[in-house]
Motif scaffolding. Structure first.
Motif, mmCIF file in Angstrom:
data_model
loop_
_atom_site.group_PDB
_atom_site.id
_atom_site.type_symbol
_atom_site.label_atom_id
_atom_site.label_comp_id
_atom_site.label_asym_id
_atom_site.label_seq_id
_atom_site.Cartn_x
_atom_site.Cartn_y
_atom_site.Cartn_z
ATOM 1 N N GLU A 1 79.113 128.403 131.181
ATOM 2 C CA GLU A 1 78.274 128.226 132.373
ATOM 3 C C GLU A 1 76.925 128.850 132.076
ATOM 4 O O GLU A 1 76.847 130.021 131.681
ATOM 5 N N VAL A 2 75.858 128.052 132.233
ATOM 6 C CA VAL A 2 74.510 128.444 131.821
ATOM 7 C C VAL A 2 73.577 128.431 133.020
ATOM 8 O O VAL A 2 73.547 127.466 133.784
ATOM 9 N N MET A 3 72.802 129.496 133.189
ATOM 10 C CA MET A 3 71.786 129.525 134.238
ATOM 11 C C MET A 3 70.595 128.681 133.811
ATOM 12 O O MET A 3 70.090 128.833 132.696
ATOM 13 N N GLY A 4 70.141 127.772 134.648
ATOM 14 C CA GLY A 4 68.988 126.957 134.319
ATOM 15 C C GLY A 4 69.371 125.570 133.861
ATOM 16 O O GLY A 4 70.526 125.151 133.941
ATOM 17 N N THR A 5 68.392 124.853 133.330
ATOM 18 C CA THR A 5 68.595 123.456 132.940
ATOM 19 C C THR A 5 68.601 123.258 131.423
ATOM 20 O O THR A 5 68.687 122.137 130.952
ATOM 21 N N SER A 6 68.502 124.346 130.668
ATOM 22 C CA SER A 6 68.487 124.238 129.213
ATOM 23 C C SER A 6 69.246 125.397 128.593
ATOM 24 O O SER A 6 68.996 126.558 128.923
ATOM 25 N N TYR B 1 97.178 122.508 127.584
ATOM 26 C CA TYR B 1 97.560 122.375 128.987
ATOM 27 C C TYR B 1 96.945 123.485 129.821
ATOM 28 O O TYR B 1 96.459 123.250 130.923
ATOM 29 N N GLU B 2 96.928 124.705 129.295
ATOM 30 C CA GLU B 2 96.300 125.821 129.999
ATOM 31 C C GLU B 2 94.790 125.614 130.096
ATOM 32 O O GLU B 2 94.167 125.912 131.119
ATOM 33 N N TYR B 3 94.187 125.095 129.034
ATOM 34 C CA TYR B 3 92.751 124.801 129.070
ATOM 35 C C TYR B 3 92.443 123.768 130.152
ATOM 36 O O TYR B 3 91.454 123.908 130.895
ATOM 37 N N TYR B 4 93.261 122.739 130.249
ATOM 38 C CA TYR B 4 92.996 121.671 131.217
ATOM 39 C C TYR B 4 92.886 122.226 132.630
ATOM 40 O O TYR B 4 91.894 121.973 133.338
ATOM 41 N N PHE B 5 93.864 122.988 133.066
ATOM 42 C CA PHE B 5 93.853 123.480 134.445
ATOM 43 C C PHE B 5 92.814 124.577 134.654
ATOM 44 O O PHE B 5 92.182 124.647 135.718
ATOM 45 N N SER B 6 92.605 125.423 133.660
ATOM 46 C CA SER B 6 91.605 126.486 133.789
ATOM 47 C C SER B 6 90.204 125.903 133.889
ATOM 48 O O SER B 6 89.391 126.340 134.716
ATOM 49 N N ILE B 7 89.903 124.895 133.046
ATOM 50 C CA ILE B 7 88.581 124.278 133.057
ATOM 51 C C ILE B 7 88.378 123.444 134.320
ATOM 52 O O ILE B 7 87.319 123.495 134.955
ATOM 53 N N LEU B 8 89.400 122.674 134.716
ATOM 54 C CA LEU B 8 89.277 121.849 135.919
ATOM 55 C C LEU B 8 88.995 122.712 137.140
ATOM 56 O O LEU B 8 88.138 122.371 137.974
ATOM 57 N N GLU B 9 89.676 123.822 137.250
ATOM 58 C CA GLU B 9 89.445 124.730 138.380
ATOM 59 C C GLU B 9 87.999 125.207 138.417
ATOM 60 O O GLU B 9 87.369 125.259 139.478
ATOM 61 N N LEU C 1 85.324 123.660 136.974
ATOM 62 C CA LEU C 1 84.414 122.538 137.190
ATOM 63 C C LEU C 1 84.333 122.141 138.657
ATOM 64 O O LEU C 1 83.251 121.821 139.162
ATOM 65 N N LEU C 2 85.460 122.157 139.344
ATOM 66 C CA LEU C 2 85.474 121.725 140.738
ATOM 67 C C LEU C 2 84.663 122.643 141.643
ATOM 68 O O LEU C 2 84.244 122.239 142.731
ATOM 69 N N LYS C 3 84.407 123.851 141.177
ATOM 70 C CA LYS C 3 83.571 124.783 141.947
ATOM 71 C C LYS C 3 82.087 124.476 141.786
ATOM 72 O O LYS C 3 81.262 125.015 142.515
ATOM 73 N N HIS C 4 81.763 123.604 140.825
ATOM 74 C CA HIS C 4 80.355 123.313 140.532
ATOM 75 C C HIS C 4 79.922 121.926 140.976
ATOM 76 O O HIS C 4 78.812 121.496 140.658
ATOM 77 N N GLN D 1 84.263 112.204 143.375
ATOM 78 C CA GLN D 1 83.692 113.269 142.549
ATOM 79 C C GLN D 1 84.783 113.979 141.736
ATOM 80 O O GLN D 1 84.602 114.296 140.568
ATOM 81 N N VAL D 2 85.911 114.224 142.383
ATOM 82 C CA VAL D 2 87.024 114.917 141.730
ATOM 83 C C VAL D 2 87.629 114.033 140.646
ATOM 84 O O VAL D 2 87.900 114.486 139.526
ATOM 85 N N ILE D 3 87.824 112.762 140.976
ATOM 86 C CA ILE D 3 88.402 111.817 140.010
ATOM 87 C C ILE D 3 87.518 111.706 138.772
ATOM 88 O O ILE D 3 88.002 111.693 137.628
ATOM 89 N N ALA D 4 86.194 111.639 138.978
ATOM 90 C CA ALA D 4 85.262 111.499 137.853
ATOM 91 C C ALA D 4 85.307 112.715 136.931
ATOM 92 O O ALA D 4 85.335 112.579 135.696
#
Length: 203
Positions: free
Chosen positions: A82-87, A106-114, A116-119, A137-140
């Motif tokens: 997670e990066v502050m800013g646009t670059s 499998y652990e990466y999938y759920f940890s990352i999805l959780e 991403l959905l906050k962003h 949005q969630v499906i994409a």
């Protein structure tokens, strides 16, 4: 394909917690699925995660313990930043959050999805008496993450990477395209790099 090659490991070597989580998840989204009525080992055999008693490389990456995963693929990691800013280049501290190493895909999938959905902006919408968790949005986001995990070359020196910036989310996976992009864009084309991993996430 590389992920369909056998390892020396058997069902008893897999991470029981991960296998159990997968079974619970499958029952929650598809209660009538035929796999819910058979043993975990038989399910993995039918999915060709286990072939002739041996766990495939793809099966080890998804369901393996940390030790098994690192034996299958050295320096295993899915990079999430997670990066502050646009670059990324201009970020003061390069990143504000970097996900710790998880034990398997499998652990990466759920940890990352959780994360991403906050962003992403998900409007509140009811489906019956509960919140609709399958909005576009969630499906994409879920589809983009699954595609990254299915098509990554895990034996490349580069690592699959997700960067969350203030104005976008970037997905990168190592590995060249299976055919020229102009042909892929013109036709319905699907050739997953990792057949075993694809079966697991598409079941």
């Amino acid at each position: 394909k590389k992920d369909e090659e056998p390892t020396k490991y058997t069902f008893k070597d897999l991470d029981k917690e991960t296998v159990g989580r997968y079974r619970t998840y499958l029952k929650s989204i598809e209660p009538e699925h035929r796999y819910n009525e058979i043993s975990a080992e038989k399910m993995l055999e039918l999915m060709q995660v286990i072939i002739n008693g041996k766990v495939t490389v793809g099966g080890a990456l998804v369901f393996g313990t940390e030790e098994i995963v690192n034996r299958a693929v050295s320096n295993f990691r899915v990079e999430y930043l997670e990066v502050m800013g646009t670059s990324f280049a201009d970020a003061k501290n390069r990143y504000d959050y970097r996900m710790p190493v998880q034990k398997n895909l499998y652990e990466y999938y759920f940890s990352i999805l959780e994360k991403l959905l906050k962003h992403i902006n998900i409007p509140f919408k009811l489906k019956g008496f509960s919140r609709d968790e399958n909005q576009p949005q969630v499906i994409a986001i879920r589809e983009a993450l699954v595609n990254l995990l299915m098509h990554t070359d895990y034996f490349s020196n580069a690592k699959p990477r997700i960067r969350v910036l203030s104005d976008r989310i970037e997905f990168f996976n190592p590995g060249s395209l299976p055919k020229d992009i102009k042909y892929i864009l013109k036709e319905e084309f699907s050739m997953p790099r990792n057949n075993t991993i694809t079966r697991i996430f598409r079941t």
